[in-house]
Design an enzyme around this catalytic site. Structure first.
Site, PDB file in Angstrom:
ATOM      1  N   GLN A  33     -11.429  21.811   9.931  1.00  7.57           N
ATOM      2  CA  GLN A  33     -11.271  21.334   8.927  1.00  7.57           C
ATOM      3  C   GLN A  33     -12.337  22.013   7.867  1.00  7.57           C
ATOM      4  O   GLN A  33     -12.032  22.731   6.895  1.00  7.57           O
ATOM      5  CB  GLN A  33     -11.627  20.161   8.812  1.00  7.57           C
ATOM      6  CG  GLN A  33     -10.284  19.921   7.396  1.00  7.57           C
ATOM      7  CD  GLN A  33     -11.232  18.324   7.142  1.00  7.57           C
ATOM      8  OE1 GLN A  33     -12.336  17.995   6.747  1.00  7.57           O
ATOM      9  NE2 GLN A  33     -10.693  16.882   7.126  1.00  7.57           N
ATOM     10  N   HIS A  66     -14.172  24.066   2.695  1.00  6.01           N
ATOM     11  CA  HIS A  66     -13.802  24.583   3.359  1.00  6.01           C
ATOM     12  C   HIS A  66     -13.096  26.246   2.432  1.00  6.01           C
ATOM     13  O   HIS A  66     -12.092  26.888   2.858  1.00  6.01           O
ATOM     14  CB  HIS A  66     -11.939  24.130   2.387  1.00  6.01           C
ATOM     15  CG  HIS A  66     -12.239  22.051   2.593  1.00  6.01           C
ATOM     16  ND1 HIS A  66     -11.642  21.736   3.914  1.00  6.01           N
ATOM     17  CD2 HIS A  66     -12.500  21.610   1.936  1.00  6.01           C
ATOM     18  CE1 HIS A  66     -12.180  20.976   4.217  1.00  6.01           C
ATOM     19  NE2 HIS A  66     -12.585  20.310   3.251  1.00  6.01           N
ATOM     20  N   GLN A 114     -14.211  13.318  -1.009  1.00  2.15           N
ATOM     21  CA  GLN A 114     -15.191  13.800  -2.188  1.00  2.15           C
ATOM     22  C   GLN A 114     -15.255  13.845  -3.419  1.00  2.15           C
ATOM     23  O   GLN A 114     -13.550  14.565  -4.186  1.00  2.15           O
ATOM     24  CB  GLN A 114     -16.089  14.908  -1.547  1.00  2.15           C
ATOM     25  CG  GLN A 114     -17.633  15.047  -2.151  1.00  2.15           C
ATOM     26  CD  GLN A 114     -18.043  15.581  -1.607  1.00  2.15           C
ATOM     27  OE1 GLN A 114     -17.655  15.932  -0.154  1.00  2.15           O
ATOM     28  NE2 GLN A 114     -19.421  15.947  -1.582  1.00  2.15           N
ATOM     29  N   SER A 159      -9.585  16.426   2.707  1.00  2.00           N
ATOM     30  CA  SER A 159     -10.982  16.548   3.220  1.00  2.00           C
ATOM     31  C   SER A 159     -11.270  15.322   4.544  1.00  2.00           C
ATOM     32  O   SER A 159     -11.504  14.779   5.026  1.00  2.00           O
ATOM     33  CB  SER A 159     -11.530  17.237   2.270  1.00  2.00           C
ATOM     34  OG  SER A 159     -12.618  17.484   2.276  1.00  2.00           O
ATOM     35  N   LEU A 160     -12.682  15.017   3.966  1.00  2.00           N
ATOM     36  CA  LEU A 160     -13.415  14.067   4.057  1.00  2.00           C
ATOM     37  C   LEU A 160     -12.696  12.996   4.825  1.00  2.00           C
ATOM     38  O   LEU A 160     -12.670  12.510   4.984  1.00  2.00           O
ATOM     39  CB  LEU A 160     -14.181  13.271   2.761  1.00  2.00           C
ATOM     40  CG  LEU A 160     -14.904  11.796   3.359  1.00  2.00           C
ATOM     41  CD1 LEU A 160     -15.852  12.014   4.673  1.00  2.00           C
ATOM     42  CD2 LEU A 160     -15.993  11.390   1.881  1.00  2.00           C
ATOM     43  N   ARG A 217     -21.452  15.247   9.822  1.00  2.00           N
ATOM     44  CA  ARG A 217     -20.724  16.417   8.781  1.00  2.00           C
ATOM     45  C   ARG A 217     -21.078  16.352   7.427  1.00  2.00           C
ATOM     46  O   ARG A 217     -21.924  17.809   6.543  1.00  2.00           O
ATOM     47  CB  ARG A 217     -19.833  15.768   8.376  1.00  2.00           C
ATOM     48  CG  ARG A 217     -18.408  16.653   7.069  1.00  2.00           C
ATOM     49  CD  ARG A 217     -17.365  16.180   7.509  1.00  2.00           C
ATOM     50  NE  ARG A 217     -16.257  17.359   6.857  1.00  2.00           N
ATOM     51  CZ  ARG A 217     -15.698  16.727   5.773  1.00  2.00           C
ATOM     52  NH1 ARG A 217     -16.066  16.081   4.358  1.00  2.00           N
ATOM     53  NH2 ARG A 217     -14.668  17.269   5.552  1.00  2.00           N
TER      54      ARG A 217
END
Length: 291
Positions: free
Chosen positions: A244, A195, A9, A88-89, A113
């Protein structure tokens, strides 16, 4: 050895993916398939929306995933990864690119998500901040003494750590970290505390979707955020993907481990050039380019 890395992101921009859509029949077909799966024309928002449209988590995450995965697919025979990783993503893009997940399942999970994270953000106001110029250990030490929820979220590169938590926790942490010698403590324009433990409701929701999805053994090791280590076991990949959402992204460690595993050439696949910059800071000796 070639390592392919996929952004998260923040890499989005208006017009992303349009060139692929206009010039490649397979890309166009995949984008149209995505519109169908999502139930709205995300391509309209990607190609001609506003910055504001693209900043909504429910749009941002699938948009970056689509740009990254479709770009990887259009590389054809030249796309032969020795290893992949995503920030991440971007981990979902990395898993699809390595064949651990189908394109359709990857997109459905990314959208689930995004919706779960947006819901968690709305339930409790929270935020993130980038801390520059302070050793990771020092940041961890300062955060451990703060009562509010505030944790390390992204270990991006040496001297760049993003923290995540309650609005109050981040305010207090920024003051204390500047006093401890941080060059800068910059609040980020994000929807919430990604996170961190505040994403627990989203983690529970996403776990159900991940557990209902079939995973294959990838064609190469995927270095996952939670451990920074390579994985090829579908059960372990699934477990790490669930963890995650509330665990930190160990990007520094992932890149160091990829280099230790033989990576000499990093290729960033997707919008932006953020990951190339981070790779060069972590491992100046390797080559890092855009796909």
């Amino acid at each position: 050895m070639k390592a392919y890395v996929f952004p998260g992101q923040g890499a989005q921009f208006v017009g992303m993916g349009k060139e692929l859509y206009d010039n490649n029949a397979m890309a166009k077909e995949m984008f149209e398939k995505a519109n169908e799966i999502l139930g709205f024309r995300i391509t309209d928002l990607m190609f001609a929306g506003t910055d504001e449209d693209l900043r909504q988590t429910r749009v941002t995450q699938p948009a970056i995933f689509l740009h990254s995965v479709i770009l990887a697919k259009t590389l054809g025979e030249s796309f032969r990864p020795d290893m992949t990783a995503g920030h991440s993503l971007g981990e979902f893009s990395a898993l699809v690119a390595a064949g651990a997940l189908s394109f359709e399942d990857g997109l459905r999970l990314v959208y689930a998500r995004a919706m779960a994270m947006q819901k968690a953000c709305e339930a409790e106001p929270s935020t993130m901040a980038a801390i520059l110029g302070l050793a990771d250990e020092k940041v961890e030490e300062v955060l451990s003494g703060i009562d509010d929820v505030v944790v390390p979220a992204n270990y991006n590169s040496p001297g760049q750590l993003v923290i995540s938590g309650s609005v109050k926790g981040i305010e207090v942490a920024c003051e204390q970290l500047k006093a401890a010698g941080a060059k800068r403590a910059l609040p980020l324009k994000v929807g919430g505390a990604f996170h961190s433990p505040l994403m627990e409701p989203a983690r529970v929701e996403l776990a159900a979707a991940i557990n209902a999805t079939s995973f294959n053994a990838p064609v190469c090791p995927v270095y996952q955020n939670v451990s920074g280590k390579p994985n090829t076991d579908p059960a372990q990949i699934r477990e790490n993907l669930i963890a995650q959402l509330t665990a930190p992204v160990r990007w520094t460690q992932s890149v160091q481990n990829m280099v230790a595993g033989g990576a000499t050439h990093f290729v960033e696949v997707g919008p932006g050039t953020v990951l190339q910059g981070l790779v060069k800071k972590i491992a100046p000796e390797v080559e890092a380019v855009s796909a």
